[in-house]
Design a protein around this motif. Structure first.
Motif, short mmCIF file in Angstrom:
data_model
loop_
_atom_site.label_atom_id
_atom_site.label_comp_id
_atom_site.label_asym_id
_atom_site.label_seq_id
_atom_site.Cartn_x
_atom_site.Cartn_y
_atom_site.Cartn_z
N LEU A 131 38.02 36.37 74.96
CA LEU A 131 39.11 37.23 74.51
C LEU A 131 39.96 36.41 75.42
CD1 LEU A 131 39.16 40.63 75.81
CD2 LEU A 131 38.09 39.55 73.11
N ILE A 132 40.92 36.36 74.28
CA ILE A 132 41.35 35.06 74.45
C ILE A 132 42.94 35.52 74.68
CG2 ILE A 132 42.82 32.48 74.69
CD1 ILE A 132 40.61 32.08 72.82
N ALA A 133 43.80 35.01 75.86
CA ALA A 133 45.39 35.67 76.17
C ALA A 133 46.29 34.04 75.43
CB ALA A 133 45.83 36.29 77.12
N THR A 134 46.88 34.63 74.46
CA THR A 134 47.38 32.51 74.04
C THR A 134 49.08 33.31 73.37
OG1 THR A 134 47.25 31.31 73.01
CG2 THR A 134 46.51 33.11 71.86
N LYS A 135 49.36 31.83 73.54
CA LYS A 135 50.88 31.58 72.99
C LYS A 135 50.40 30.82 71.55
CE LYS A 135 54.68 32.79 75.17
NZ LYS A 135 56.27 32.18 75.90
N ALA A 136 49.39 30.43 71.46
CA ALA A 136 49.38 28.75 71.14
C ALA A 136 49.43 28.54 69.68
CB ALA A 136 48.51 27.96 71.88
N ASN A 137 50.39 27.31 69.13
CA ASN A 137 50.57 27.46 67.52
C ASN A 137 49.45 26.45 67.13
OD1 ASN A 137 53.14 29.45 67.73
ND2 ASN A 137 53.96 27.51 68.06
N GLY A 194 52.88 23.81 69.05
CA GLY A 194 54.29 24.88 70.57
C GLY A 194 52.87 25.29 70.59
N PHE A 195 54.08 26.05 71.32
CA PHE A 195 53.89 27.69 71.69
C PHE A 195 54.80 28.63 71.32
CE2 PHE A 195 51.78 24.57 73.67
CZ PHE A 195 50.15 25.06 74.31
N GLY A 196 54.53 29.68 70.58
CA GLY A 196 55.34 31.11 71.13
C GLY A 196 56.27 30.46 69.52
N GLY A 197 57.48 31.21 69.26
CA GLY A 197 58.29 31.43 67.67
C GLY A 197 59.01 32.05 67.77
N ASP A 198 59.66 32.01 66.54
CA ASP A 198 61.20 32.97 66.06
C ASP A 198 60.01 34.39 65.63
OD1 ASP A 198 59.52 31.60 64.11
OD2 ASP A 198 61.31 32.59 62.36
N LEU A 199 58.83 34.71 65.51
CA LEU A 199 58.68 35.68 64.90
C LEU A 199 58.15 36.85 66.40
CD1 LEU A 199 56.27 35.13 61.63
CD2 LEU A 199 58.80 35.91 62.24
N ILE A 206 60.26 23.64 63.65
CA ILE A 206 59.62 24.90 62.80
C ILE A 206 59.74 25.85 63.76
CG2 ILE A 206 58.50 23.08 61.40
CD1 ILE A 206 56.16 24.14 62.88
N GLY A 207 60.23 25.75 65.06
CA GLY A 207 60.72 27.12 66.00
C GLY A 207 60.30 27.23 66.85
N ALA A 208 59.27 26.38 67.18
CA ALA A 208 58.25 26.62 68.29
C ALA A 208 58.71 27.02 69.37
CB ALA A 208 57.26 25.93 68.76
N LYS A 209 58.34 26.91 70.74
CA LYS A 209 60.01 27.76 71.74
C LYS A 209 59.71 26.73 72.77
CE LYS A 209 61.60 31.54 69.96
NZ LYS A 209 63.48 30.32 69.83
N ASP A 210 58.13 26.54 73.44
CA ASP A 210 57.78 25.41 74.57
C ASP A 210 57.07 24.61 73.67
OD1 ASP A 210 58.64 27.23 76.56
OD2 ASP A 210 58.00 28.76 75.11
N ALA A 211 56.86 23.38 74.60
CA ALA A 211 56.18 22.30 75.03
C ALA A 211 54.93 22.64 75.32
CB ALA A 211 56.43 20.66 75.44
N THR A 212 55.21 23.14 77.20
CA THR A 212 53.82 23.91 77.10
C THR A 212 52.94 24.92 77.99
OG1 THR A 212 54.69 21.49 78.89
CG2 THR A 212 53.17 23.49 80.49
N GLY A 213 51.92 24.91 77.61
CA GLY A 213 51.04 26.47 77.80
C GLY A 213 50.20 26.71 78.39
N VAL A 214 49.84 28.12 79.01
CA VAL A 214 48.71 28.56 79.00
C VAL A 214 47.60 29.15 78.55
CG1 VAL A 214 47.15 28.64 81.91
CG2 VAL A 214 49.67 27.82 82.02
#
Length: 290
Positions: free
Chosen positions: A190-196, A202-207, A157-165
């Motif tokens: 305050l959370i800095a995140t790329k998590a879906n 997953g983490f990150g995406g096409d947007l 579905i477009g997620a970029k990574d399997a691992t994230g912090v």
């Protein structure tokens, strides 16, 4: 490759028995001041980490907790999470958890597993004992996550990574006799995140594939000496064009039949999850603390 399995009651029971052996000199903090176990394993509310260190250990003690959480939405998504957290001298918290997310009738009989390792460091302040100061307890932390089933649904579905912090900065404060003589706990994270969906997709995406800082807010009041009522709101990123992602919020009640045992029930609004809209859920969580 599966890294570890935490979501069986037998695992949590074994953790409780192991933690029990360490309780001889631990557990002097006030009731509920370690928080409940957040769904990613850290000490906090159900949805978001707090600055409080898990367990009841003071500055010269080691404390900790073990938990198991079950949640289910009206469209048959199921979430089961188990894990442990250890607090060292009310300064450092280490946690480990695994979440198994059943995909319901979206993809019957299939699930996604998410492993999380957490670390939290109290920087300054004491949420409990510094009642003569307005300064909250402040902590920084990181949640290191790995999605074991990334190439199954998230990547498709477009997620970029399997691992994230996820990196976070949390501030929490306990106010004694603050509301009609009742104790209240307030917190902001305050959370800095790329998590879906917390990393389940997953983490990150096409947007978007960069970090975003998202706030979370928590408030809880001790209704009685052993009953806690709270609410939380957690903002989340929206990285995928395939599915919309909304913020999460909950209202929870935690009962402490014993200082070392808590049972939490909550109503959760997750918004859209994958192909299902307006997903509300209930969850039930049990925790042993020392």
């Amino acid at each position: 490759m599966r890294i570890f399995y935490l979501t069986s009651p037998a695992f949590v029971l074994s953790c409780i028995l192991g933690l029990s052996a360490l309780t001889a000199h631990a557990g002097d903090r006030l009731l509920a001041t370690g928080g409940v176990s957040q769904i990613e394993g850290a000490g906090g509310g159900g949805l978001t980490p707090w600055a409080l260190i898990a367990g009841y250990g003071t500055d010269d003690q080691i404390g900790g907790s073990a938990f198991y959480t079950h949640a289910r939405t009206q469209d048959a998504f199921e979430l089961n999470t188990g894990g442990v957290a250890v607090g060292f001298y009310n300064r450092i918290e280490l946690s480990v958890s695994q979440t198994k997310f059943e995909l319901g009738n979206t993809i019957p009989h299939e699930s996604i597993r998410l492993n999380t390792l957490g670390i939290k460091l109290r920087l300054f302040g004491d949420a409990i004992y510094e009642q003569d100061s307005w300064v909250p307890q402040v902590a920084v932390g990181a949640l290191i996550k790995h999605n074991e089933d990334f190439d199954f649904v998230p990547q498709l579905i477009g997620a970029k990574d399997a691992t994230g912090v996820d990196y976070y900065l949390a501030a929490s404060k306990l106010y004694l006799d603050a509301l009609f003589g009742r104790n209240i706990i307030l917190g902001t994270t305050l959370i800095a995140t790329k998590a879906n969906q917390f990393g389940l997709l997953g983490f990150g995406g096409d947007l978007r594939d960069d970090y975003q800082i998202k706030p979370s807010y928590s408030a809880a009041v001790m209704l009685t000496d052993n009953l806690l009522l709270g609410l939380e709101y957690r903002y989340k990123p929206d990285n995928l064009s395939a599915f919309n992602e909304n913020d999460a919020k909950d209202v929870f009640v935690t009962w402490f039949p014993h200082k070392r045992l808590s049972i939490t029930a909550a109503a959760v609004d997750l918004g859209d999850v994958a192909d299902k809209t307006n997903q509300t859920a209930w969850y039930l969580s049990g925790q042993f603390s020392y």
